[in-house]
Design a protein around this motif. Structure first.
Motif, PDB file in Angstrom:
ATOM      1  N   PHE A 153      15.380 -22.545  28.647  1.00 49.29           N
ATOM      2  CA  PHE A 153      15.937 -23.332  27.657  1.00 49.29           C
ATOM      3  C   PHE A 153      15.040 -24.476  27.247  1.00 49.29           C
ATOM      4  CE2 PHE A 153      19.443 -21.026  27.816  1.00 49.29           C
ATOM      5  CZ  PHE A 153      20.595 -21.129  26.949  1.00 49.29           C
ATOM      6  N   LEU A 154      14.066 -24.978  28.290  1.00 43.26           N
ATOM      7  CA  LEU A 154      13.273 -26.250  27.910  1.00 43.26           C
ATOM      8  C   LEU A 154      12.155 -25.477  27.262  1.00 43.26           C
ATOM      9  CD1 LEU A 154      13.241 -28.290  30.917  1.00 43.26           C
ATOM     10  CD2 LEU A 154      14.492 -28.651  28.762  1.00 43.26           C
ATOM     11  N   ASN A 155      11.806 -24.253  26.933  1.00 45.99           N
ATOM     12  CA  ASN A 155      11.022 -23.290  26.275  1.00 45.99           C
ATOM     13  C   ASN A 155      11.543 -22.568  25.126  1.00 45.99           C
ATOM     14  OD1 ASN A 155       8.263 -23.833  27.720  1.00 45.99           O
ATOM     15  ND2 ASN A 155       9.502 -23.196  29.608  1.00 45.99           N
ATOM     16  N   ASP A 156      12.863 -23.328  24.837  1.00 47.01           N
ATOM     17  CA  ASP A 156      13.430 -22.745  23.565  1.00 47.01           C
ATOM     18  C   ASP A 156      13.972 -21.185  23.706  1.00 47.01           C
ATOM     19  OD1 ASP A 156      13.337 -25.236  22.500  1.00 47.01           O
ATOM     20  OD2 ASP A 156      11.282 -24.927  21.361  1.00 47.01           O
ATOM     21  N   GLN A 157      14.051 -20.804  24.729  1.00 47.41           N
ATOM     22  CA  GLN A 157      14.470 -19.179  24.951  1.00 47.41           C
ATOM     23  C   GLN A 157      15.682 -19.184  26.056  1.00 47.41           C
ATOM     24  OE1 GLN A 157      10.956 -17.984  27.117  1.00 47.41           O
ATOM     25  NE2 GLN A 157       9.755 -17.851  25.222  1.00 47.41           N
ATOM     26  N   GLY A 158      16.493 -17.908  25.743  1.00 47.72           N
ATOM     27  CA  GLY A 158      17.486 -17.850  26.630  1.00 47.72           C
ATOM     28  C   GLY A 158      16.817 -16.971  27.861  1.00 47.72           C
ATOM     29  N   ILE A 159      17.691 -16.875  29.012  1.00 42.87           N
ATOM     30  CA  ILE A 159      17.038 -16.277  30.166  1.00 42.87           C
ATOM     31  C   ILE A 159      16.630 -14.938  30.070  1.00 42.87           C
ATOM     32  CG2 ILE A 159      18.599 -17.857  31.673  1.00 42.87           C
ATOM     33  CD1 ILE A 159      20.201 -15.245  32.340  1.00 42.87           C
ATOM     34  N   THR A 160      15.581 -14.276  30.944  1.00 39.93           N
ATOM     35  CA  THR A 160      15.080 -13.047  30.509  1.00 39.93           C
ATOM     36  C   THR A 160      16.298 -11.834  30.972  1.00 39.93           C
ATOM     37  OG1 THR A 160      14.468 -12.819  32.978  1.00 39.93           O
ATOM     38  CG2 THR A 160      12.783 -13.906  31.337  1.00 39.93           C
ATOM     39  N   GLU A 161      15.929 -10.725  30.511  1.00 44.25           N
ATOM     40  CA  GLU A 161      16.671  -9.516  30.966  1.00 44.25           C
ATOM     41  C   GLU A 161      16.870  -9.434  32.308  1.00 44.25           C
ATOM     42  OE1 GLU A 161      16.796  -4.518  29.690  1.00 44.25           O
ATOM     43  OE2 GLU A 161      15.295  -6.041  28.927  1.00 44.25           O
ATOM     44  N   GLU A 162      15.737  -9.614  33.184  1.00 40.04           N
ATOM     45  CA  GLU A 162      15.871  -9.341  34.503  1.00 40.04           C
ATOM     46  C   GLU A 162      16.705 -10.455  35.210  1.00 40.04           C
ATOM     47  OE1 GLU A 162      12.713  -9.083  38.516  1.00 40.04           O
ATOM     48  OE2 GLU A 162      12.366 -10.483  36.625  1.00 40.04           O
ATOM     49  N   GLN A 163      16.629 -11.612  34.763  1.00 43.64           N
ATOM     50  CA  GLN A 163      17.681 -12.698  35.170  1.00 43.64           C
ATOM     51  C   GLN A 163      19.030 -12.258  34.910  1.00 43.64           C
ATOM     52  OE1 GLN A 163      15.317 -15.811  33.276  1.00 43.64           O
ATOM     53  NE2 GLN A 163      14.321 -16.290  35.205  1.00 43.64           N
ATOM     54  N   PHE A 164      19.416 -11.822  33.687  1.00 41.68           N
ATOM     55  CA  PHE A 164      20.592 -11.688  33.113  1.00 41.68           C
ATOM     56  C   PHE A 164      21.245 -10.632  34.043  1.00 41.68           C
ATOM     57  CE2 PHE A 164      23.340  -8.765  30.639  1.00 41.68           C
ATOM     58  CZ  PHE A 164      24.194  -9.587  30.370  1.00 41.68           C
ATOM     59  N   ASP A 165      20.501  -9.484  34.351  1.00 40.86           N
ATOM     60  CA  ASP A 165      20.920  -8.348  34.983  1.00 40.86           C
ATOM     61  C   ASP A 165      21.440  -8.878  36.401  1.00 40.86           C
ATOM     62  OD1 ASP A 165      20.467  -6.670  32.993  1.00 40.86           O
ATOM     63  OD2 ASP A 165      18.892  -5.771  33.619  1.00 40.86           O
ATOM     64  N   TYR A 166      20.543  -9.676  37.080  1.00 37.46           N
ATOM     65  CA  TYR A 166      20.874 -10.293  38.360  1.00 37.46           C
ATOM     66  C   TYR A 166      21.959 -11.026  38.283  1.00 37.46           C
ATOM     67  CZ  TYR A 166      20.370 -12.765  42.722  1.00 37.46           C
ATOM     68  OH  TYR A 166      20.536 -13.315  44.167  1.00 37.46           O
ATOM     69  N   PHE A 167      22.225 -12.012  37.446  1.00 36.95           N
ATOM     70  CA  PHE A 167      23.419 -12.775  37.511  1.00 36.95           C
ATOM     71  C   PHE A 167      24.652 -11.825  37.110  1.00 36.95           C
ATOM     72  CE2 PHE A 167      20.056 -16.120  37.010  1.00 36.95           C
ATOM     73  CZ  PHE A 167      20.460 -16.632  38.119  1.00 36.95           C
ATOM     74  N   ASP A 168      24.600 -10.998  36.137  1.00 40.53           N
ATOM     75  CA  ASP A 168      25.713 -10.137  35.998  1.00 40.53           C
ATOM     76  C   ASP A 168      25.964  -9.216  36.792  1.00 40.53           C
ATOM     77  OD1 ASP A 168      27.341  -9.370  33.494  1.00 40.53           O
ATOM     78  OD2 ASP A 168      26.279  -7.436  33.685  1.00 40.53           O
ATOM     79  N   SER A 169      25.278  -8.844  37.808  1.00 42.07           N
ATOM     80  CA  SER A 169      25.728  -7.936  39.035  1.00 42.07           C
ATOM     81  C   SER A 169      26.311  -8.817  39.947  1.00 42.07           C
ATOM     82  CB  SER A 169      24.384  -7.382  39.652  1.00 42.07           C
ATOM     83  OG  SER A 169      23.666  -8.346  40.101  1.00 42.07           O
ATOM     84  N   LEU A 170      26.741 -10.122  40.017  1.00 50.43           N
ATOM     85  CA  LEU A 170      27.340 -10.780  41.125  1.00 50.43           C
ATOM     86  C   LEU A 170      28.633 -10.560  40.788  1.00 50.43           C
ATOM     87  CD1 LEU A 170      25.276 -14.115  40.944  1.00 50.43           C
ATOM     88  CD2 LEU A 170      25.009 -11.965  42.516  1.00 50.43           C
ATOM     89  N   ASN A 171      29.576 -10.729  41.840  1.00 51.35           N
ATOM     90  CA  ASN A 171      31.067 -10.543  41.576  1.00 51.35           C
ATOM     91  C   ASN A 171      31.479 -11.662  40.774  1.00 51.35           C
ATOM     92  OD1 ASN A 171      31.831 -12.817  43.409  1.00 51.35           O
ATOM     93  ND2 ASN A 171      31.177 -11.812  45.077  1.00 51.35           N
ATOM     94  N   PHE A 172      32.582 -11.395  40.226  1.00 48.98           N
ATOM     95  CA  PHE A 172      33.336 -12.292  39.235  1.00 48.98           C
ATOM     96  C   PHE A 172      33.466 -13.872  39.720  1.00 48.98           C
ATOM     97  CE2 PHE A 172      37.194 -14.310  37.096  1.00 48.98           C
ATOM     98  CZ  PHE A 172      36.608 -14.235  35.816  1.00 48.98           C
ATOM     99  N   LYS A 173      33.672 -13.808  40.972  1.00 53.73           N
ATOM    100  CA  LYS A 173      34.113 -15.395  41.512  1.00 53.73           C
ATOM    101  C   LYS A 173      32.989 -16.044  41.624  1.00 53.73           C
ATOM    102  CE  LYS A 173      36.250 -18.018  45.244  1.00 53.73           C
ATOM    103  NZ  LYS A 173      35.081 -18.800  45.194  1.00 53.73           N
ATOM    104  N   ASP A 174      31.553 -15.319  42.252  1.00 54.85           N
ATOM    105  CA  ASP A 174      30.506 -16.144  42.245  1.00 54.85           C
ATOM    106  C   ASP A 174      29.872 -16.434  40.938  1.00 54.85           C
ATOM    107  OD1 ASP A 174      30.508 -15.652  45.129  1.00 54.85           O
ATOM    108  OD2 ASP A 174      29.247 -13.892  45.124  1.00 54.85           O
ATOM    109  N   LYS A 175      30.117 -15.442  40.038  1.00 53.12           N
ATOM    110  CA  LYS A 175      29.577 -15.907  38.462  1.00 53.12           C
ATOM    111  C   LYS A 175      30.320 -17.120  38.136  1.00 53.12           C
ATOM    112  CE  LYS A 175      29.889 -11.586  37.018  1.00 53.12           C
ATOM    113  NZ  LYS A 175      29.863 -10.575  36.104  1.00 53.12           N
ATOM    114  N   VAL A 176      31.776 -17.245  38.204  1.00 53.42           N
ATOM    115  CA  VAL A 176      32.314 -18.296  37.603  1.00 53.42           C
ATOM    116  C   VAL A 176      31.845 -19.672  38.394  1.00 53.42           C
ATOM    117  CG1 VAL A 176      34.778 -19.355  37.433  1.00 53.42           C
ATOM    118  CG2 VAL A 176      34.342 -16.905  37.056  1.00 53.42           C
ATOM    119  N   ASP A 177      31.815 -19.684  39.601  1.00 48.71           N
ATOM    120  CA  ASP A 177      31.436 -20.807  40.447  1.00 48.71           C
ATOM    121  C   ASP A 177      29.998 -21.270  40.071  1.00 48.71           C
ATOM    122  OD1 ASP A 177      33.975 -20.525  41.816  1.00 48.71           O
ATOM    123  OD2 ASP A 177      32.955 -19.756  43.573  1.00 48.71           O
ATOM    124  N   LEU A 178      29.115 -20.324  39.752  1.00 49.95           N
ATOM    125  CA  LEU A 178      27.606 -20.639  39.686  1.00 49.95           C
ATOM    126  C   LEU A 178      27.588 -21.525  38.376  1.00 49.95           C
ATOM    127  CD1 LEU A 178      25.675 -17.787  40.732  1.00 49.95           C
ATOM    128  CD2 LEU A 178      25.620 -19.930  41.849  1.00 49.95           C
TER     129      LEU A 178
END
Length: 240
Positions: A153-178
Motif C-alpha cells: 500500500f505504501l507503493n500504491d498497490q494491493g497485495i500480490t496474488e501469491e500473498q492473497f492465495d496464502y492468506f485466503d488459504s488460512l482457516n476462517f478464524k485465523d483470517k478474521v483474527d489477523l
C-alpha cells in the motif's frame, strides 16, 4: 577435474549431463545456509515444502553488514555462473544465473523503508520469527500480513496474488483474527482478505498516520526539522 572458468564448467556439464546432476534444491540450500550464520527472516508466502529454486523472487530480512559473507558464499558455489548485485537504500537485490541457465532473483531487506518512512521494526520481527517445516526462519502470519500490506500500500498497490492465495488459504478464524488485529493497530477498515488486493488511498493514509509516529520516524522528523531550521538560519545570515 579442474576447470579454467565457470564457463568451461558449464560447457562440460552441457555435453556430459549424465556425469553430474546437480541437487535441485542446492541454490536455495546454499542461500539459506549462508544466511543462517546471522539473524535473518525469509518472507515465504507458501506453506508447501521448499521446492526447486523456491527462493526465486523471495525477500529476506538480514543486516547490511552481514551481506558480504552471504554474497561470498554464493559466489563460491559451482552452481552459480554469474551474479549481479544491485544496491539501493535499505535493500540489496541479487540476480543469479545458474549453470543450468536459470535466473533467480532475490531481494535482501536491510531496513523497512519507503522513501523516508520506516514502516516496521526489524528487531521486533527478528524476536518473533519462527521456524517452518523446512527449518527456515519465517515471520509469524501477522508479520507476513503486516509486511505485505505496508509494503504494497505504501507503493500504491494491493497485495500480490501469491500473498492473497496464502492468506485466503488460512482457516476462517485465523483470517478474521489477523485482519482484525491489523485494523485495530493501523485504524484501517479491511472487511475481508479479498479487499487486501485492492489498493485504497484512504487505507494507505491511515497506515502512514500510524508509521509516522513510530520512534524511528519521530527521530527522523526531528532531524529534518533541525536541518530545515539550520539552513533557514544560514539563508537569513547570507541575506544580512
Amino acid at each position: 577435474m579442474y576447470f579454467h572458468s565457470k564457463v568451461s564448467r558449464l560447457n562440460y556439464l552441457l555435453t556430459n549431463s549424465h556425469v553430474l546432476v546437480p541437487n535441485s534444491n542446492s541454490i536455495s540450500n546454499i542461500l539459506i545456509s549462508a544466511c543462517s550464520n546471522h539473524p535473518y527472516v525469509a518472507f515465504k508466502y507458501n506453506k508447501a515444502p521448499l521446492a526447486s529454486y523456491d527462493m526465486n523472487g523471495s525477500s529476506i530480512l538480514i543486516s547490511k553488514v552481514n551481506m558480504d559473507e552471504v554474497i561470498q558464499r554464493l559466489s563460491n558455489s559451482d552452481m552459480i555462473l554469474t551474479m549481479r548485485i544491485h544496491e539501493n537504500k535499505g535493500k540489496t537485490k541479487l540476480e543469479i544465473r545458474t549453470i543450468t541457465n536459470k535466473l533467480i532473483k532475490v531481494q535482501f531487506i536491510h531496513e523497512f523503508l519507503n522513501k523516508t518512512l520506516c514502516y516496521m521494526d526489524k528487531n521486533a520481527l527478528f524476536e518473533s520469527r519462527v521456524r517452518d517445516d523446512d527449518g527456515i526462519f519465517v515471520p509469524t502470519d501477522f508479520k507476513l500480513l503486516e509486511y505485505a500490506l505496508l509494503n504494497s500500500f505504501l507503493n500504491d498497490q494491493g497485495i500480490t496474488e501469491e500473498q492473497f492465495d496464502y492468506f485466503d488459504s488460512l482457516n476462517f478464524k485465523d483470517k478474521v483474527d489477523l485482519i482484525g488485529t491489523f485494523n485495530e493497530i493501523y485504524n484501517t477498515n479491511f472487511p475481508s482478505v479479498f479487499l487486501l488486493s485492492c489498493f485504497d488511498e484512504d487505507e494507505k493514509y491511515e497506515m502512514i498516520k500510524h508509521v509516522k509516529v513510530l520512534p524511528q520516524n519521530r527521530l527522523i522528523n526531528q532531524m529534518n526539522v533541525k536541518m530545515h531550521t539550520f539552513f533557514g538560519y544560514m539563508k537569513q545570515a547570507r541575506i544580512i
